[in-house]
Design an enzyme around this catalytic site. Structure first.
Site, PDB file in Angstrom:
ATOM      1  N   HIS A  98       0.798  -1.225   0.000  1.00  0.00           N
ATOM      2  CA  HIS A  98       0.000   0.000   0.000  1.00  0.00           C
ATOM      3  C   HIS A  98       0.830   1.274   0.000  1.00  0.00           C
ATOM      4  O   HIS A  98       0.283   2.357  -0.202  1.00  0.00           O
ATOM      5  CB  HIS A  98      -0.988  -0.005   1.180  1.00  0.00           C
ATOM      6  CG  HIS A  98      -2.318   0.590   0.823  1.00  0.00           C
ATOM      7  ND1 HIS A  98      -3.471   0.321   1.523  1.00  0.00           N
ATOM      8  CD2 HIS A  98      -2.688   1.448  -0.170  1.00  0.00           C
ATOM      9  CE1 HIS A  98      -4.490   0.992   0.986  1.00  0.00           C
ATOM     10  NE2 HIS A  98      -4.032   1.686  -0.042  1.00  0.00           N
ATOM     11  N   ASP A 121     -10.036  -0.560   3.646  1.00  0.00           N
ATOM     12  CA  ASP A 121      -8.847  -1.173   4.249  1.00  0.00           C
ATOM     13  C   ASP A 121      -9.153  -1.562   5.695  1.00  0.00           C
ATOM     14  O   ASP A 121      -9.919  -0.879   6.383  1.00  0.00           O
ATOM     15  CB  ASP A 121      -7.713  -0.132   4.226  1.00  0.00           C
ATOM     16  CG  ASP A 121      -6.324  -0.719   4.388  1.00  0.00           C
ATOM     17  OD1 ASP A 121      -6.186  -1.792   5.000  1.00  0.00           O
ATOM     18  OD2 ASP A 121      -5.358  -0.079   3.933  1.00  0.00           O
ATOM     19  N   HIS A 123      -6.820  -1.339   7.803  1.00  0.00           N
ATOM     20  CA  HIS A 123      -5.909  -0.439   8.515  1.00  0.00           C
ATOM     21  C   HIS A 123      -6.128   1.006   8.088  1.00  0.00           C
ATOM     22  O   HIS A 123      -6.639   1.264   6.988  1.00  0.00           O
ATOM     23  CB  HIS A 123      -4.459  -0.845   8.232  1.00  0.00           C
ATOM     24  CG  HIS A 123      -4.183  -2.287   8.502  1.00  0.00           C
ATOM     25  ND1 HIS A 123      -4.312  -3.267   7.525  1.00  0.00           N
ATOM     26  CD2 HIS A 123      -3.806  -2.927   9.635  1.00  0.00           C
ATOM     27  CE1 HIS A 123      -4.017  -4.451   8.044  1.00  0.00           C
ATOM     28  NE2 HIS A 123      -3.718  -4.273   9.327  1.00  0.00           N
ATOM     29  N   ASP A 125      -3.563   3.229   7.814  1.00  0.00           N
ATOM     30  CA  ASP A 125      -2.373   3.691   7.084  1.00  0.00           C
ATOM     31  C   ASP A 125      -2.099   5.161   7.359  1.00  0.00           C
ATOM     32  O   ASP A 125      -1.727   5.930   6.473  1.00  0.00           O
ATOM     33  CB  ASP A 125      -2.527   3.421   5.587  1.00  0.00           C
ATOM     34  CG  ASP A 125      -2.559   1.924   5.284  1.00  0.00           C
ATOM     35  OD1 ASP A 125      -2.158   1.131   6.154  1.00  0.00           O
ATOM     36  OD2 ASP A 125      -2.981   1.556   4.180  1.00  0.00           O
ATOM     37  N   HIS A 138       4.264   1.023   4.308  1.00  0.00           N
ATOM     38  CA  HIS A 138       2.914   0.697   3.813  1.00  0.00           C
ATOM     39  C   HIS A 138       1.838   1.013   4.859  1.00  0.00           C
ATOM     40  O   HIS A 138       0.650   0.995   4.528  1.00  0.00           O
ATOM     41  CB  HIS A 138       2.819  -0.762   3.334  1.00  0.00           C
ATOM     42  CG  HIS A 138       2.688  -1.795   4.404  1.00  0.00           C
ATOM     43  ND1 HIS A 138       2.111  -3.030   4.182  1.00  0.00           N
ATOM     44  CD2 HIS A 138       3.073  -1.818   5.708  1.00  0.00           C
ATOM     45  CE1 HIS A 138       2.133  -3.747   5.295  1.00  0.00           C
ATOM     46  NE2 HIS A 138       2.716  -3.032   6.218  1.00  0.00           N
ATOM     47  N   ASP A 225      -7.405  -1.976  -0.417  1.00  0.00           N
ATOM     48  CA  ASP A 225      -6.471  -2.970   0.099  1.00  0.00           C
ATOM     49  C   ASP A 225      -7.258  -4.269   0.294  1.00  0.00           C
ATOM     50  O   ASP A 225      -8.285  -4.271   0.975  1.00  0.00           O
ATOM     51  CB  ASP A 225      -5.903  -2.475   1.438  1.00  0.00           C
ATOM     52  CG  ASP A 225      -4.788  -3.339   1.979  1.00  0.00           C
ATOM     53  OD1 ASP A 225      -4.856  -4.579   1.807  1.00  0.00           O
ATOM     54  OD2 ASP A 225      -3.857  -2.794   2.606  1.00  0.00           O
ATOM     55  N   ASP A 227      -6.812  -6.606   2.163  1.00  0.00           N
ATOM     56  CA  ASP A 227      -6.996  -7.035   3.547  1.00  0.00           C
ATOM     57  C   ASP A 227      -8.190  -6.351   4.207  1.00  0.00           C
ATOM     58  O   ASP A 227      -8.534  -6.658   5.347  1.00  0.00           O
ATOM     59  CB  ASP A 227      -5.712  -6.891   4.371  1.00  0.00           C
ATOM     60  CG  ASP A 227      -5.342  -5.457   4.746  1.00  0.00           C
ATOM     61  OD1 ASP A 227      -6.215  -4.582   4.805  1.00  0.00           O
ATOM     62  OD2 ASP A 227      -4.140  -5.222   5.003  1.00  0.00           O
ATOM     63  N   GLU A 270      -1.889  -5.024  -2.196  1.00  0.00           N
ATOM     64  CA  GLU A 270      -1.569  -6.018  -1.163  1.00  0.00           C
ATOM     65  C   GLU A 270      -1.996  -7.447  -1.513  1.00  0.00           C
ATOM     66  O   GLU A 270      -2.176  -8.283  -0.622  1.00  0.00           O
ATOM     67  CB  GLU A 270      -2.139  -5.604   0.210  1.00  0.00           C
ATOM     68  CG  GLU A 270      -1.580  -4.296   0.756  1.00  0.00           C
ATOM     69  CD  GLU A 270      -0.177  -4.404   1.359  1.00  0.00           C
ATOM     70  OE1 GLU A 270       0.384  -5.516   1.397  1.00  0.00           O
ATOM     71  OE2 GLU A 270       0.353  -3.352   1.789  1.00  0.00           O
TER      72      GLU A 270
END
Length: 298
Positions: A98, A121, A123, A125, A138, A225, A227, A270
């Protein structure tokens, strides 16, 4: 219908698990060109930006991994994305980890006065060298794109910031560090965590996201992303977090974005085929791209 340019960014410098550099190849193998070619007037695959196999370096001052290399390679991506938009094309960037979003947004934002960003995402980030537990870049691209972080990264594209906090929506967050939570509160960033998705349903989340962005932005970038999805549906990612967005919820989100006609650029990041099961995650990414670009079930 529009022109589409696919840009591969096989970079794994922003984190520690090898394999995500093969993400663009896995997505192509899953049939991205074939899936999307009937949804647009013209599709061009620009191939991959050369990244090479550099040695891992840790900056002694900031403790950031591969700092100068990531700044250098994301500059190359920014140029490619800039050229795609200048030619009237919709840029679709295939990652890579990312951290590539630093370059994607640097190439896009100069074309808009008020760029919106949907960050799909697990996360946030939103880390910096001060708040990051790992030094992995990332986990920092959204903060960097707001102008917060190391100057080498913040100034990719020779301007900053790329996006304003009030033009960002996080969707699917369920693994936020303390420093990220503080930054979200401080900047007033709109977040739909998994709690909100469970409580409200994805249709309502997307309705509110579109409503929030549509009148104050002149373009919206989707940074997805894999994930963000549950590991049961997307196992081939470097930092899986259980309890994520489902396959069907994600398709609905993409379909609603397609109907809104808000999205002007996108990246899917990712995908790590080494950790995947029979290219399941790359195949899912391609299916979501189809929905984003207007593919219908009937």
């Amino acid at each position: 219908m529009r022109k589409l340019k696919i840009i591969g960014m096989p970079m794994d410098l922003g984190q520690m698990r090898r394999g995500v550099d093969m993400g663009p190849s896995a997505i192509r193998y899953a049939g991205v060109y074939e899936r999307l070619q009937n949804l647009v007037d013209e599709i061009i695959d620009e191939g991959d930006i050369p990244v090479g196999r550099p040695q891992v370096e840790v900056d002694p001052e900031s403790n950031l991994r591969n700092l100068p290399l990531i700044a250098e390679k994301t500059e190359l991506l920014a140029e490619k994305v800039d050229q795609a938009i200048s030619s009237g094309s919709f840029p679709l960037v295939l990652g890579g980890d990312h951290s590539i979003a630093i370059g994607t947004l640097a190439g896009i934002s100069k074309h808009y006065k008020n760029l919106g960003v949907i960050w799909y995402d697990a996360h946030g980030d939103l880390n910096t060298s001060e708040t990051s537990p790992s030094g992995n870049i990332h986990g920092m691209p959204l903060a960097v794109s707001m102008g917060i972080g190391h100057e080498l990264l913040v100034n990719v594209g020779n301007y900053a910031p790329k996006v304003k906090p009030e033009h960002i929506v996080l969707i699917g967050a369920r693994a936020l560090d303390d420093g990220e939570k503080e930054l979200i509160k401080e900047k007033g960033i709109k977040v739909f965590t998994m709690h909100e998705i469970d409580l409200m349903g994805m249709a309502k989340v997307m309705e509110e996201t579109i409503e929030y962005l549509k009148d104050k932005t002149d373009g919206v970038h989707l940074s997805l992303d894999l994930d963000g999805l549950d590991p049961n549906d997307a196992p081939g990612v470097g930092t899986p977090v259980i309890g994520g967005i489902s396959y069907r919820e994600s398709h609905l989100a993409m379909e609603l974005l397609a109907e809104s006609k808000l999205i002007t650029s996108a990246e899917f990041v990712e995908v790590n085929p080494i950790l995947d099961e029979k290219n399941k995650t790359a195949t899912l990414a391609v299916a979501l791209m189809g929905s984003l670009l207007g593919e219908k079930l009937v």
